[in-house]
Motif scaffolding. Sequence first.
Motif, PDB file in Angstrom:
ATOM      1  N   ILE A 171      93.382 -15.860  20.430  1.00 16.65           N
ATOM      2  CA  ILE A 171      93.032 -14.756  19.536  1.00 16.65           C
ATOM      3  C   ILE A 171      91.646 -14.283  19.936  1.00 16.65           C
ATOM      4  O   ILE A 171      90.632 -14.889  19.580  1.00 16.65           O
ATOM      5  N   ALA A 172      91.590 -13.242  20.739  1.00 13.41           N
ATOM      6  CA  ALA A 172      90.334 -12.728  21.279  1.00 13.41           C
ATOM      7  C   ALA A 172      90.026 -11.375  20.663  1.00 13.41           C
ATOM      8  O   ALA A 172      90.925 -10.560  20.442  1.00 13.41           O
ATOM      9  N   ALA A 173      88.747 -11.140  20.394  1.00 12.02           N
ATOM     10  CA  ALA A 173      88.332  -9.850  19.848  1.00 12.02           C
ATOM     11  C   ALA A 173      86.910  -9.547  20.286  1.00 12.02           C
ATOM     12  O   ALA A 173      86.023 -10.409  20.166  1.00 12.02           O
ATOM     13  N   ASN A 174      86.700  -8.352  20.802  1.00  7.58           N
ATOM     14  CA  ASN A 174      85.353  -7.891  21.108  1.00  7.58           C
ATOM     15  C   ASN A 174      84.748  -7.262  19.859  1.00  7.58           C
ATOM     16  O   ASN A 174      85.421  -7.027  18.860  1.00  7.58           O
ATOM     17  N   TYR A 175      83.446  -7.016  19.907  1.00  7.59           N
ATOM     18  CA  TYR A 175      82.694  -6.435  18.798  1.00  7.59           C
ATOM     19  C   TYR A 175      82.842  -7.247  17.511  1.00  7.59           C
ATOM     20  O   TYR A 175      83.017  -6.711  16.421  1.00  7.59           O
ATOM     21  N   VAL A 176      82.774  -8.564  17.659  1.00  6.58           N
ATOM     22  CA  VAL A 176      82.712  -9.478  16.518  1.00  6.58           C
ATOM     23  C   VAL A 176      81.464 -10.331  16.720  1.00  6.58           C
ATOM     24  O   VAL A 176      81.378 -11.113  17.672  1.00  6.58           O
ATOM     25  N   GLU A 177      80.493 -10.190  15.855  1.00  7.66           N
ATOM     26  CA  GLU A 177      79.204 -10.850  16.017  1.00  7.66           C
ATOM     27  C   GLU A 177      79.155 -12.145  15.223  1.00  7.66           C
ATOM     28  O   GLU A 177      79.419 -12.161  14.009  1.00  7.66           O
ATOM     29  N   ALA A 178      78.824 -13.233  15.906  1.00  8.52           N
ATOM     30  CA  ALA A 178      78.612 -14.514  15.229  1.00  8.52           C
ATOM     31  C   ALA A 178      77.215 -14.519  14.607  1.00  8.52           C
ATOM     32  O   ALA A 178      76.224 -14.214  15.274  1.00  8.52           O
ATOM     33  N   LEU A 179      77.119 -14.889  13.325  1.00  5.81           N
ATOM     34  CA  LEU A 179      75.857 -14.842  12.595  1.00  5.81           C
ATOM     35  C   LEU A 179      75.258 -16.221  12.370  1.00  5.81           C
ATOM     36  O   LEU A 179      74.154 -16.344  11.839  1.00  5.81           O
ATOM     37  N   GLY A 180      75.972 -17.255  12.769  1.00  3.05           N
ATOM     38  CA  GLY A 180      75.502 -18.619  12.552  1.00  3.05           C
ATOM     39  C   GLY A 180      76.682 -19.503  12.204  1.00  3.05           C
ATOM     40  O   GLY A 180      77.689 -19.041  11.663  1.00  3.05           O
ATOM     41  N   ALA A 181      76.569 -20.781  12.510  1.00  3.19           N
ATOM     42  CA  ALA A 181      77.665 -21.713  12.262  1.00  3.19           C
ATOM     43  C   ALA A 181      77.113 -22.979  11.633  1.00  3.19           C
ATOM     44  O   ALA A 181      75.949 -23.347  11.828  1.00  3.19           O
ATOM     45  N   ALA A 182      77.948 -23.651  10.860  1.00  2.00           N
ATOM     46  CA  ALA A 182      77.546 -24.898  10.209  1.00  2.00           C
ATOM     47  C   ALA A 182      78.733 -25.842  10.194  1.00  2.00           C
ATOM     48  O   ALA A 182      79.896 -25.413  10.155  1.00  2.00           O
ATOM     49  N   ARG A 183      78.433 -27.123  10.193  1.00  2.74           N
ATOM     50  CA  ARG A 183      79.482 -28.135  10.088  1.00  2.74           C
ATOM     51  C   ARG A 183      80.028 -28.144   8.665  1.00  2.74           C
ATOM     52  O   ARG A 183      79.303 -28.002   7.678  1.00  2.74           O
ATOM     53  N   ASP A 184      81.331 -28.338   8.580  1.00  2.05           N
ATOM     54  CA  ASP A 184      82.008 -28.412   7.279  1.00  2.05           C
ATOM     55  C   ASP A 184      83.074 -29.499   7.392  1.00  2.05           C
ATOM     56  O   ASP A 184      84.177 -29.245   7.899  1.00  2.05           O
ATOM     57  N   GLY A 185      82.730 -30.708   6.973  1.00  3.44           N
ATOM     58  CA  GLY A 185      83.664 -31.815   7.133  1.00  3.44           C
ATOM     59  C   GLY A 185      83.802 -32.186   8.588  1.00  3.44           C
ATOM     60  O   GLY A 185      82.830 -32.526   9.264  1.00  3.44           O
ATOM     61  N   GLU A 186      85.015 -32.073   9.119  1.00  2.00           N
ATOM     62  CA  GLU A 186      85.301 -32.463  10.504  1.00  2.00           C
ATOM     63  C   GLU A 186      85.192 -31.303  11.488  1.00  2.00           C
ATOM     64  O   GLU A 186      85.457 -31.486  12.669  1.00  2.00           O
ATOM     65  N   GLY A 187      84.826 -30.131  11.004  1.00  2.00           N
ATOM     66  CA  GLY A 187      84.818 -28.982  11.900  1.00  2.00           C
ATOM     67  C   GLY A 187      83.649 -28.051  11.660  1.00  2.00           C
ATOM     68  O   GLY A 187      82.669 -28.380  10.990  1.00  2.00           O
ATOM     69  N   TRP A 188      83.759 -26.874  12.240  1.00  2.42           N
ATOM     70  CA  TRP A 188      82.745 -25.834  12.153  1.00  2.42           C
ATOM     71  C   TRP A 188      83.267 -24.648  11.345  1.00  2.42           C
ATOM     72  O   TRP A 188      84.447 -24.309  11.416  1.00  2.42           O
ATOM     73  N   VAL A 189      82.356 -24.016  10.613  1.00  3.35           N
ATOM     74  CA  VAL A 189      82.634 -22.710  10.013  1.00  3.35           C
ATOM     75  C   VAL A 189      81.605 -21.737  10.577  1.00  3.35           C
ATOM     76  O   VAL A 189      80.391 -21.930  10.393  1.00  3.35           O
ATOM     77  N   THR A 190      82.083 -20.748  11.288  1.00  2.00           N
ATOM     78  CA  THR A 190      81.203 -19.754  11.907  1.00  2.00           C
ATOM     79  C   THR A 190      81.268 -18.465  11.103  1.00  2.00           C
ATOM     80  O   THR A 190      82.342 -17.887  10.918  1.00  2.00           O
ATOM     81  N   ARG A 191      80.118 -18.071  10.569  1.00  2.00           N
ATOM     82  CA  ARG A 191      80.044 -16.781   9.872  1.00  2.00           C
ATOM     83  C   ARG A 191      79.979 -15.673  10.928  1.00  2.00           C
ATOM     84  O   ARG A 191      79.236 -15.778  11.910  1.00  2.00           O
ATOM     85  N   ALA A 192      80.761 -14.629  10.712  1.00  2.00           N
ATOM     86  CA  ALA A 192      80.813 -13.549  11.692  1.00  2.00           C
ATOM     87  C   ALA A 192      80.996 -12.223  10.975  1.00  2.00           C
ATOM     88  O   ALA A 192      81.258 -12.172   9.757  1.00  2.00           O
ATOM     89  N   ARG A 193      80.872 -11.164  11.748  1.00  2.22           N
ATOM     90  CA  ARG A 193      80.998  -9.807  11.205  1.00  2.22           C
ATOM     91  C   ARG A 193      81.725  -8.937  12.210  1.00  2.22           C
ATOM     92  O   ARG A 193      81.391  -8.943  13.402  1.00  2.22           O
ATOM     93  N   ASP A 194      82.717  -8.208  11.723  1.00  2.00           N
ATOM     94  CA  ASP A 194      83.386  -7.214  12.559  1.00  2.00           C
ATOM     95  C   ASP A 194      82.434  -6.026  12.702  1.00  2.00           C
ATOM     96  O   ASP A 194      82.186  -5.304  11.736  1.00  2.00           O
ATOM     97  N   VAL A 195      81.887  -5.849  13.906  1.00  2.00           N
ATOM     98  CA  VAL A 195      80.892  -4.806  14.132  1.00  2.00           C
ATOM     99  C   VAL A 195      81.475  -3.425  13.875  1.00  2.00           C
ATOM    100  O   VAL A 195      80.785  -2.518  13.393  1.00  2.00           O
ATOM    101  N   ALA A 196      82.768  -3.242  14.125  1.00  2.00           N
ATOM    102  CA  ALA A 196      83.390  -1.918  13.990  1.00  2.00           C
ATOM    103  C   ALA A 196      83.520  -1.491  12.538  1.00  2.00           C
ATOM    104  O   ALA A 196      83.410  -0.309  12.218  1.00  2.00           O
ATOM    105  N   THR A 197      83.760  -2.451  11.630  1.00  2.00           N
ATOM    106  CA  THR A 197      84.010  -2.101  10.226  1.00  2.00           C
ATOM    107  C   THR A 197      83.001  -2.703   9.266  1.00  2.00           C
ATOM    108  O   THR A 197      82.956  -2.307   8.092  1.00  2.00           O
ATOM    109  N   GLY A 198      82.205  -3.667   9.717  1.00  2.00           N
ATOM    110  CA  GLY A 198      81.283  -4.361   8.826  1.00  2.00           C
ATOM    111  C   GLY A 198      81.920  -5.488   8.040  1.00  2.00           C
ATOM    112  O   GLY A 198      81.253  -6.167   7.261  1.00  2.00           O
ATOM    113  N   ARG A 199      83.195  -5.748   8.243  1.00  2.00           N
ATOM    114  CA  ARG A 199      83.923  -6.761   7.484  1.00  2.00           C
ATOM    115  C   ARG A 199      83.376  -8.159   7.792  1.00  2.00           C
ATOM    116  O   ARG A 199      83.263  -8.539   8.952  1.00  2.00           O
ATOM    117  N   PRO A 200      83.036  -8.973   6.762  1.00  2.00           N
ATOM    118  CA  PRO A 200      82.598 -10.347   7.010  1.00  2.00           C
ATOM    119  C   PRO A 200      83.779 -11.255   7.335  1.00  2.00           C
ATOM    120  O   PRO A 200      84.893 -11.050   6.843  1.00  2.00           O
TER     121      PRO A 200
END
Length: 547
Positions: free
Chosen positions: A190-219
């Motif tokens: 699942i690949a997408a351009n114009y998606v900006e990663a804003l920071g990531a944090a550990r959550d239990g056994e994995g990562w949660v990466t906050r991101a933003r769709d640059v084209a629409t502003g959708r978090p």
Amino acid sequence: MGDPGGPALRRTNVGRLGGAPFDVLVLGGGINGAVAAAALSARGARVALVDRGDFAGVTSQESSNLAWGGIKYLESLEVGLVHGLCKARNQLLRSYPATVQEIRFYTSHARGFRHGRLKLLLGAWFYWLIGHGFTRRPRLLSVADIEREEPIVDTSGLDGGFEYSDAYFHDNDARFTWGFVRAALDHGCIAANYVEALGAARDGEGWVTRARDVATGRPLAIRSRVLVNACGPYADAVNGASGVRTAHRHVLSKGIHLLVDRLTPHRRVLTFFADDGRLFFVIPMGPRTCIGTTDTPVDRPEVRVTAEDRRFVLDNINKRLRLPRPLSDGDVIAERCGVRPLAVDAASGPASDWMQLSRRHVIETDDALRHLTVFGGKLTDCLNVGEEICAEVHRLGVALEYPDAVWYGEPHRAQREEYFHQARLMRLDDLTSPHASEKLSTRLWRRYGAGAFPMLDAIRADPRQAEVIIETSEYLRCELDEAARREMVVTLEDFLRRRSKISLVVRHEELRRAAGLREAARILFGDLAEAKIAEYFGRLDARASLA
């Protein structure tokens, strides 16, 4: 009606980023991120790939377009690095015969240079032996040889030269990178351009990466078991935003190239030692010539060509070639400008010899965090990066169901033969423009591989699909359809600069006047065509005002 969320494939993929957790999230769609996604997805991992801009939009679109084993690193006795790069170059030549091709480097030697001509020839022979004799043998050049074979070279002050082989990318670096993104998509990434990663944090056994769709502003919130930072010159900043500490860091070197009208009809790279002592190239690029490069330390990835950069390149080329008149700013058709991210130890101070820093790559893994960072690297070594990332991700506990799957290379020979058989039956090459640099069938196969079969179908159904759609370029109507459906083109620059090399070989004024540009934009963007054209030329004009 056009959609501000971009093409349908991108909209669908953005919508799926916030779903079930991925095995691996790859940040950065340059060459390192693209091969990571292609390798992992082909071997069975559930992978997502995002880039805050377009794929290959930074360093991976600004290279010298060469796949070379690093002959210059022999001077600093990095024999192991050169051996590895030569093996990687050979693998690219074997795996991508239509795209990565051997080319001769025709090197001039000035009298009094710091290394004698025979010493350099011995170095070229050693380089050939390190590369297992895979390419043509080196050759000593006399002044008479150079005057006969490349009369454009100014031989005053020379005592001869030598010739050796490396490889180059027939299209361009960004298109080669896109091929890995397309392969990853074909294997379920699942690949997408114009998606900006804003920071990531550990959550239990994995990562949660906050991101933003640059084209629409959708978090967006993207979950993954493993996080791979392949953000090139931005990798350090991305790690900092996620609280990841590493033993390596990047230093940045700015390099520029200028595109001018073709200077020599021969398909070889003219090589000189510039005034600052580094290798300086005159590289064929379709109907144009690419000259450069510079090597300037910088602190930030955002760089532009300065008047001093341009003057350095033009002065060096004017000193070394016999031209009807000296090249000037007005001869420049396009410019390439980017930074090389060079891997160094985090605790190291300033480099004592800047230009001797190598383009080695380092993959640093934090086992506890299940986090990988890719430092450095170059196009030549990309297949090794993909393999090493697979090994590290598997070591971190991600099952790769198909560990022996081959994830790179052109289609099997039987497919190639069938494609050219069909092309001959339909007399496809009869449609080739008399001004084209190669046959139409060859060009489509090189760019699309097995994806060229549907183009044959489209041309059989409607011969207009074989028409060149943008004047002075070699891109067809069916290629625009392919880009609109399958290549995630969000801006006009995505197509003109990265999916193709049109903006590198066609002057901006010609593009602005080209009637076919409007039709191309309509195919790509529908009712948003005029807005996309205005956006593209608005950015060009803004850059020109800063030059």
